[in-house]
Write a protein that holds these residues in place. Structure first.
Motif, PDB file in Angstrom:
ATOM      1  N   GLN A  93     -73.418  35.536   4.308  1.00  0.00           N
ATOM      2  CA  GLN A  93     -72.938  36.476   3.482  1.00  0.00           C
ATOM      3  C   GLN A  93     -75.065  36.149   3.299  1.00  0.00           C
ATOM      4  OE1 GLN A  93     -71.602  39.367   4.210  1.00  0.00           O
ATOM      5  NE2 GLN A  93     -70.985  38.294   5.578  1.00  0.00           N
ATOM      6  N   THR A  94     -75.146  37.688   3.020  1.00  0.00           N
ATOM      7  CA  THR A  94     -77.311  37.407   1.661  1.00  0.00           C
ATOM      8  C   THR A  94     -77.055  36.446   0.899  1.00  0.00           C
ATOM      9  OG1 THR A  94     -77.796  39.463   3.162  1.00  0.00           O
ATOM     10  CG2 THR A  94     -78.789  38.955   0.941  1.00  0.00           C
ATOM     11  N   ALA A  95     -77.745  35.657   0.578  1.00  0.00           N
ATOM     12  CA  ALA A  95     -77.296  34.923  -0.639  1.00  0.00           C
ATOM     13  C   ALA A  95     -77.517  35.887  -2.316  1.00  0.00           C
ATOM     14  CB  ALA A  95     -78.792  33.674  -0.857  1.00  0.00           C
ATOM     15  N   ILE A  96     -77.300  35.706  -3.007  1.00  0.00           N
ATOM     16  CA  ILE A  96     -77.208  36.940  -3.993  1.00  0.00           C
ATOM     17  C   ILE A  96     -78.276  36.123  -5.079  1.00  0.00           C
ATOM     18  CG2 ILE A  96     -75.707  37.426  -5.932  1.00  0.00           C
ATOM     19  CD1 ILE A  96     -73.431  37.241  -3.776  1.00  0.00           C
ATOM     20  N   ALA A  97     -78.890  36.849  -5.786  1.00  0.00           N
ATOM     21  CA  ALA A  97     -79.636  36.322  -6.913  1.00  0.00           C
ATOM     22  C   ALA A  97     -78.572  36.446  -7.976  1.00  0.00           C
ATOM     23  CB  ALA A  97     -81.207  36.270  -6.763  1.00  0.00           C
ATOM     24  N   THR A  98     -78.445  35.777  -9.119  1.00  0.00           N
ATOM     25  CA  THR A  98     -77.619  36.513 -10.605  1.00  0.00           C
ATOM     26  C   THR A  98     -78.116  36.482 -11.167  1.00  0.00           C
ATOM     27  OG1 THR A  98     -76.310  35.319  -9.552  1.00  0.00           O
ATOM     28  CG2 THR A  98     -76.259  36.340 -11.402  1.00  0.00           C
ATOM     29  N   PRO A  99     -79.183  37.950 -11.878  1.00  0.00           N
ATOM     30  CA  PRO A  99     -79.655  38.324 -12.922  1.00  0.00           C
ATOM     31  C   PRO A  99     -78.995  37.876 -14.339  1.00  0.00           C
ATOM     32  CG  PRO A  99     -79.121  40.323 -12.368  1.00  0.00           C
ATOM     33  CD  PRO A  99     -78.269  38.976 -10.927  1.00  0.00           C
ATOM     34  N   THR A 100     -80.116  37.444 -15.425  1.00  0.00           N
ATOM     35  CA  THR A 100     -79.303  36.787 -16.392  1.00  0.00           C
ATOM     36  C   THR A 100     -78.200  38.221 -16.824  1.00  0.00           C
ATOM     37  OG1 THR A 100     -80.851  38.365 -17.632  1.00  0.00           O
ATOM     38  CG2 THR A 100     -80.641  35.295 -17.127  1.00  0.00           C
ATOM     39  N   ALA A 101     -78.636  39.229 -16.912  1.00  0.00           N
ATOM     40  CA  ALA A 101     -77.462  40.677 -17.107  1.00  0.00           C
ATOM     41  C   ALA A 101     -76.565  40.452 -16.487  1.00  0.00           C
ATOM     42  CB  ALA A 101     -78.398  42.000 -17.244  1.00  0.00           C
ATOM     43  N   ALA A 102     -76.300  39.819 -15.462  1.00  0.00           N
ATOM     44  CA  ALA A 102     -75.100  40.410 -14.901  1.00  0.00           C
ATOM     45  C   ALA A 102     -73.582  39.047 -14.891  1.00  0.00           C
ATOM     46  CB  ALA A 102     -75.357  39.256 -13.140  1.00  0.00           C
ATOM     47  N   GLN A 103     -72.433  39.413 -15.402  1.00  0.00           N
ATOM     48  CA  GLN A 103     -71.192  39.106 -14.626  1.00  0.00           C
ATOM     49  C   GLN A 103     -70.380  38.377 -14.705  1.00  0.00           C
ATOM     50  OE1 GLN A 103     -70.233  38.881 -19.178  1.00  0.00           O
ATOM     51  NE2 GLN A 103     -69.043  37.281 -17.905  1.00  0.00           N
TER      52      GLN A 103
END
Length: 317
Positions: free
Chosen positions: A88-98
């Protein structure tokens, strides 16, 4: 090269295997007609492996016609199996994500290896843990998890088939939903920063005879109706007693809009862990709304149950 005598001796076995594999590969698409046809849809991975074995045998023994038949068998099962392994497309995890780790395990009511399950939970350190087939004894043993997962909801239909949710995050609006004539489901919500996530536990009836097959399908249909009305992102976890290739599973995910966390991580067979492990199939699922992204999903080690646990790492934006 295989000797001609050996080829003549084992050739009929490979031909029979090819015919049966092709036949069952096709009957799974007719699962709505009969419960046995639906059961044949569960073994797409096994059909694919057999197809490759027979293809190479016929290739080596230069049996062109049977090569073509085996290749047909391979292709119709590749279509069903390969998508589960496509990255799957790589997921960038922003700081706001839980981030949320979910552990699920059908512990098997008669299994007494309580410490195996408890050790697994402590080692994986999930935010949310769901247990299926929680007997009276399992309910007592699992209470030790309140040290690390202080919030819980437990419901048992009878002395064997209970369900439990343990959580690090407070469980809100928890209730037992009576859907259809089968088993019940636990509904609860958790708050992750500014997001509300609805969690449902699933344990449908075992479709090994016509009556229970019809009951499982009714349970899935009513669960689908219920989930489709939920306004928040949904996490549906448990033992669905159905694989991804059943037409009833496909109806359910179409109805709900949920996505199987397995996509991109493989088929991950989860049952049975003993008796016939080569026939193991994926019937334990973690289904998520589109707003929830999957970082990883994997099976855990054997904990004495006939099911392997699943550990899923999620990101909620």
């Amino acid at each position: 090269m295989i000797a001609k005598g050996a080829s003549r001796a084992i050739g009929p076995t490979f031909i029979l295997a090819t015919v049966l594999t092709c036949f069952f590969s096709l009957t799974g698409y007719l699962g709505e007609l009969h419960y046995i046809l639906d059961l044949t849809s569960s073994f797409k991975l096994q059909y694919l492996v057999i197809g490759f074995c027979t293809f190479f045998f016929f290739l080596i023994t230069r049996q062109k016609a049977w090569c073509i038949v085996s290749l047909f068998c391979i292709l119709i099962n590749l279509v069903e199996v390969v998508p589960w392994y496509l990255p799957q497309t790589a997921i960038a995890t922003p700081t706001a994500a839980q981030q949320l780790r979910v552990l699920q395990s059908n512990v098997l009511y008669r299994n007494k290896q309580y410490s195996q399950v408890i050790s697994l939970v402590k080692r994986e350190d999930p935010e949310l843990a769901v247990f299926i087939e929680v007997s009276e004894y399992w309910e007592k043993e699992l209470t030790v998890l309140q040290e690390i997962l202080p919030y819980s909801v437990v419901h048992r239909d009878d002395s064997r088939f209970g369900t439990a949710i343990y959580s690090k995050i407070p469980l809100q609006k928890s209730s037992i939903q009576y859907l259809g004539e089968g088993k019940k489901t636990i509904f609860a919500q958790i708050k992750l920063k500014d997001k509300i996530l609805s969690v449902l536990t699933i344990h449908t009836s075992i479709p090994t005879k016509k009556s229970s097959f019809n009951l499982r399908n009714k349970e899935l249909a009513e669960l689908g109706d219920y989930i489709a009305k939920i306004k928040t992102p949904v996490l549906a976890i448990g033992d669905f007693n159905i694989t991804m290739w059943s037409p009833y599973y496909k109806h359910f995910v179409h109805q709900t809009g949920l996505r199987n966390a397995r996509y991109g991580f493989g088929v991950l067979p989860s049952w049975p862990t003993y008796y016939m492990p080569l026939l193991s199939i994926p019937i334990d699922h973690c289904l998520v709304s589109p707003e929830i992204k999957v970082l990883k999903i994997r099976t855990g080690g054997n904990v004495g149950s006939d099911h392997l646990p699943l550990i899923t790492d999620l990101v909620i934006y």
